[in-house]
Every structure is written in structure tokens, then in C-alpha cells.
Design an enzyme around this catalytic site. Sequence first.
Site, short mmCIF file in Angstrom:
data_model
loop_
_atom_site.label_atom_id
_atom_site.label_comp_id
_atom_site.label_asym_id
_atom_site.label_seq_id
_atom_site.Cartn_x
_atom_site.Cartn_y
_atom_site.Cartn_z
CG ASP A 1 -0.09 0.01 2.54
OD1 ASP A 1 0.25 1.09 3.03
OD2 ASP A 1 0.25 -1.09 3.04
CG ASP B 1 1.84 4.92 5.74
OD1 ASP B 1 1.63 3.88 6.39
OD2 ASP B 1 2.09 6.02 6.27
#
Length: 290
Positions: free
Chosen positions: A210, A212
Site C-alpha cells: 500500500d 500508507d
Amino acid sequence: MTQTKIAVIGGSGLYEIDGLTGAEWVTVETPWGAPSDAILTGTLDGVDMAFLPRHGRGHVHSPSTVPYRANIDALKRLGCTDVISVSACGSFREAMAPGDFVIVDQFIDRTFAREKSFFGTGCVAHVSVAHPTCPRLGDACETAAKDAGIAVHKGGTYLAMEGPQFSTLAESKMYRESWGADVIGMTNMPEAKLAREAELCYASVAMITDYDSWHPDHGEVDVTAIIATLMGNADKGRNLVARLPALLGADRAPCPHGCDRALEFAILTQPDARDPALMAKLDAVAGRML
């Protein structure tokens, strides 16, 4: 020359390697407590291997409760020479996208609730972690990733946070913009420091799941999306690990970067002042010097 024994510390699925012969789960007792789980040992392409589930099978340990000292001690007791950490992480860089791998070479340690050293009162030691990963192992991991068709980035700074919560938006922006971190995770510290104290070569393969929370087009971390990416990354991680024995070989020369000699000038406590109880606990990690 010594015999290579590759240890892989990772999550579920990374020990399910095609071609692993003589596979056996081994329970290892350590003076630092029980490791995260039993350790799967076997041979792959003529090279001894050991696989340790960092969080335990079923994911029973949080990042803060992983028994890091016991894990590294157990691998040392088994005769491991090279440790490959494989872990999920978030990215602070647009170019380091979910599904990509990063061969980490630096860390910023923001953990605070973990025992970070085998040494202490009764035997003081200061090892250098200026360069906390082994370039030789990192090169092998990069080559293995490329051979497996994985998008890989060589070099990156890993921000180790305590967790188990993910970053606030303010923290994410600070780590990215002010501190210059490239990826963020919760488990590579104090793992890397302890591996250095145990004179084990250590490499970190960060698998991006991802962005973040800093990315304006992705918003906060979505655990559902992370798990989906994690499953794909696990397949890639197995492909990377499966290529390491051929790259590292069964015969191992001393580390050209001195990882396996990290304690030679690190122990400061004089022999007559050392605590016998602590000395007994250090029999595996520091036995070469003590």
C-alpha cells in the site's frame, strides 16, 4: 569455507517452497524464551534452508510481541549463516508501487517496546549498524527478484514503527517528506540489529502492499486491499526465495563485508567482570568470541 544455511523469516506461505526436501518442523529451545514458532528445515537445490514464521502460524504475535531475540538465537543455534527477512510494508514513493519489492539497505528505528540487544549489564557490547544489511545478500535477493520477473528497487530506507496501528496522516507525511524514508513496516527492528549482534548476514526484502496514508489518491490504509496484495506478494516471495540457493551456493566464504565478524571489537566488558549467567545465555550468538 563453511556450509551455507539460509534462514528465511517471513509470513504464512513463504515456507511452502516447491522442491524442499527432507522438510521437518523443528522445535528449538533458547535462553531468551520460545521463538515465534517451530522452524521448518529442509534442503533446496543442495543448500540447507530454515523457514521461521515471524508471527507464528495463524499470526498469533503482534509486531511488538514477536520474540525477536529468541528467533535470532534459534536460527544461530540451527547453524544458519544468512538471514533473509521477507515482510510486508507501505510505500512513501510513487515509483515504489504496491506489488513491487524493495531491497532495503537502511533503517530508521522508531520502535520503543522491544528488547533490542542480547547484551547488557554483565557483558556490554556495541556493534556497528552503520550499514545494517549485507550487500552480498542484498545483491542475491535483487538478482533472484529480477529472475523471477518481480519489479524490484535496489536500496531504500525502512521506517520501523511500533504499531500495531498504522500511521496518522501527519506521521506519514513527516516520515516521507522530512525524514526521507522510502517504506514503512513494523518488524525489521530490532531484528536486523540482533542479527548483526549474532554475526549473521542479514538482508531485508520489503514487499509493498500500500501507499500508507500520505497518497492523495489512495487515502488511509485499507486492510482489505492490503490482504489482496499480500497474497500476490507471497507468490512472488516464494519465487524469489526458491532462486536463492543457486545464487548463494552450498559453500560459503567469510562475508566480505564482515557481518560474520561483527563482535570482534564490540565486547567491552573485561572477562573477569562478566556475568556468568549472561555468558551462558550468549553461548550461541556470541560463542565464537566468548
